[in-house]
Design a protein around this motif. Structure first.
Motif, short mmCIF file in Angstrom:
data_model
loop_
_atom_site.label_atom_id
_atom_site.label_comp_id
_atom_site.label_asym_id
_atom_site.label_seq_id
_atom_site.Cartn_x
_atom_site.Cartn_y
_atom_site.Cartn_z
N PRO A 34 -61.29 -22.35 3.31
CA PRO A 34 -60.28 -21.29 3.26
C PRO A 34 -58.87 -21.77 2.93
N ASP A 69 -63.54 -12.49 8.39
CA ASP A 69 -62.23 -11.92 8.65
C ASP A 69 -61.22 -12.39 7.59
N THR A 70 -60.20 -11.56 7.40
CA THR A 70 -59.07 -11.89 6.52
C THR A 70 -57.78 -11.76 7.31
N GLU A 99 -52.81 -15.57 2.06
CA GLU A 99 -53.90 -14.83 2.66
C GLU A 99 -55.08 -15.75 2.87
N ASN A 153 -59.12 -16.11 3.90
CA ASN A 153 -60.41 -15.45 4.03
C ASN A 153 -61.38 -16.43 4.69
#
Length: 407
Positions: A351, A388-389, A404, A406
């Protein structure tokens, strides 16, 4: 045959070079232990045995007496785990599937108390459990920093302690089985070859070979005896010290702390080569290793006139560590003492990399939670599930950058 020849050459080198400058041996020891020929020194393998014989021969060169159960060796056998959550059990009479060897040498000053100086010498072999190497091609994990560096510093301390600070005896232990769960140190504490009630304190070196330019040095266990903090401070002329009071951590000092023995553990931090084949001898900071060795010698010298050190229990910070189901895919900078969590390495296809985070970024907010230190970072991470983000804010070159994530 190749490994037998290598060991023979190693033995001859040791005995033909007894007058070599001991400072030069730190690098020599690392180069040998971290060579491809030892195939990563995994517990129970031929490479581990070659390493154990090398260390035994170095103990002979240094005039240390054997203090194992088989000369310098203390064999221990165990059955490998089929369930990652079960505890490994030691077995008797070599009937286990794997046999490792602690290597133990004794400097006898006919003193009442003994100081234990230890470092693990095993590593991950060709990888397996614990490896962070993602390539499908088989590769030797040489473990130069983890932990040929600690063994080399231990051997150097054995060299410079000869005929000095004689109010204590010194027990030098190269542990095996550390990577499998502190097995060698656990076995020694349960099956000691000296009276553990006469151990004044234990010093452990694990990954002391990659000191950075800011000379940061982490010392754990500083709260396990009232004597430690002042001594560490009074002899520190070179380091930016990061101190942690807890006697519990992911290395062999923990086994001694749990037996009510004061401990100090020295560590120069994780890096992007940790548990990968790229942890090689040419990447180590040998001048930094000498500085650490001299610092430990000064600490021992300061404590030489004291009797057996008082032991003090410390808060076990690992008991409060949050559990989490996802990760950013970063290597934290455990030596960072500013606000936030500084990233020291980025894993591919995780991520953090996908979000555009980079080495050196300092995470200051994750989701709705502020991040001020490692513990708050782990708490923030623990609330997320796979899929989830969320938003992450990092400090980069004095600017705040939002990305952001992820999971």
């Amino acid at each position: 045959m190749k490994k037998v020849l290598l060991l023979s050459i190693c033995y001859a080198f040791i005995h033909c070079n007894s007058n070599i400058n001991p400072k030069n041996k730190i690098q020599d020891d690392v180069i040998f232990l971290a060579s491809d020929d030892l195939e990563g020194r995994q517990t129970g393998t031929k490479g581990e045995k070659i390493a154990a014989n090398y260390i035994s021969n170095r103990f002979i060169q240094l005039g240390l007496s054997p203090k194992g159960t088989d000369g310098y060796l203390q064999p221990f056998s165990f059955k490998s785990k089929t369930n990652p959550h079960e505890e490994i059990k030691f077995t008797e009479n070599g009937d286990g599937r794997i046999t490792g060897n602690n290597v133990i040498g004794f400097l006898d000053n006919t003193a009442e108390n003994t100081i234990v100086i230890g470092a693990h010498y095993d590593h991950l072999g060709y990888g397996g459990e614990g490896s962070l190497y993602k390539d499908s091609i088989k590769a030797v994990h040489n473990g130069a920093d983890d932990n040929a560096s600690g063994v080399a510093v231990m051997l150097h301390l054995a060299t410079i302690l000869k005929d000095k600070n004689t109010n204590n005896n010194y027990l030098f232990i190269a542990f095996s089985g550390e990577e499998m769960g502190l097995l060698g140190s656990n076995y020694f504490v349960k099956n000691p070859t000296i009276d553990t009630k006469k151990i004044s304190y234990m010093i452990n070196m694990d990954m002391v070979g990659r000191m950075k330019k800011d000379t940061t040095l982490a010392v754990y266990g500083t709260g396990t005896s009232p004597s430690f903090k002042q001594v560490l401070k009074s002899h520190n002329d070179n380091f930016k010290l990061i101190q942690n009071e807890s006697g519990v951590g992911p290395s062999d000092h923990t086994s001694f702390y749990l037996a009510d023995i004061p401990v100090l553990h020295f560590f120069t931090g994780q890096h992007e080569d940790y548990h990968k084949p790229s942890d090689d001898a040419e990447k180590l900071n040998y001048e930094g290793m000498e500085l650490i060795s001299d610092y430990i010698f000064d600490i021992i010298s300061n404590l030489n006139n004291q009797k057996k050190l008082a032991f003090r229990k410390t808060k076990n910070e690992s008991e409060n560590t949050p559990r989490f189901k996802v990760g950013l895919g970063v290597i934290p900078d455990y030596l960072f003492d500013g606000k936030g969590m500084r990233i020291d390495g980025i894993s591919e296809n995780k991520p953090a990399q996908k979000a555009g985070l980079t080495k050196g970024d300092i995470v200051i907010k994750l989701g709705d939670s502020l991040v001020v230190n490692m513990m708050s970072y782990m708490r923030a991470l623990s609330v997320f599930d796979k899929g989830d983000t969320t938003k992450v804010i990092v400090k980069r070159d004095e600017k705040e950058v939002e990305k952001e994530i992820n999971f």
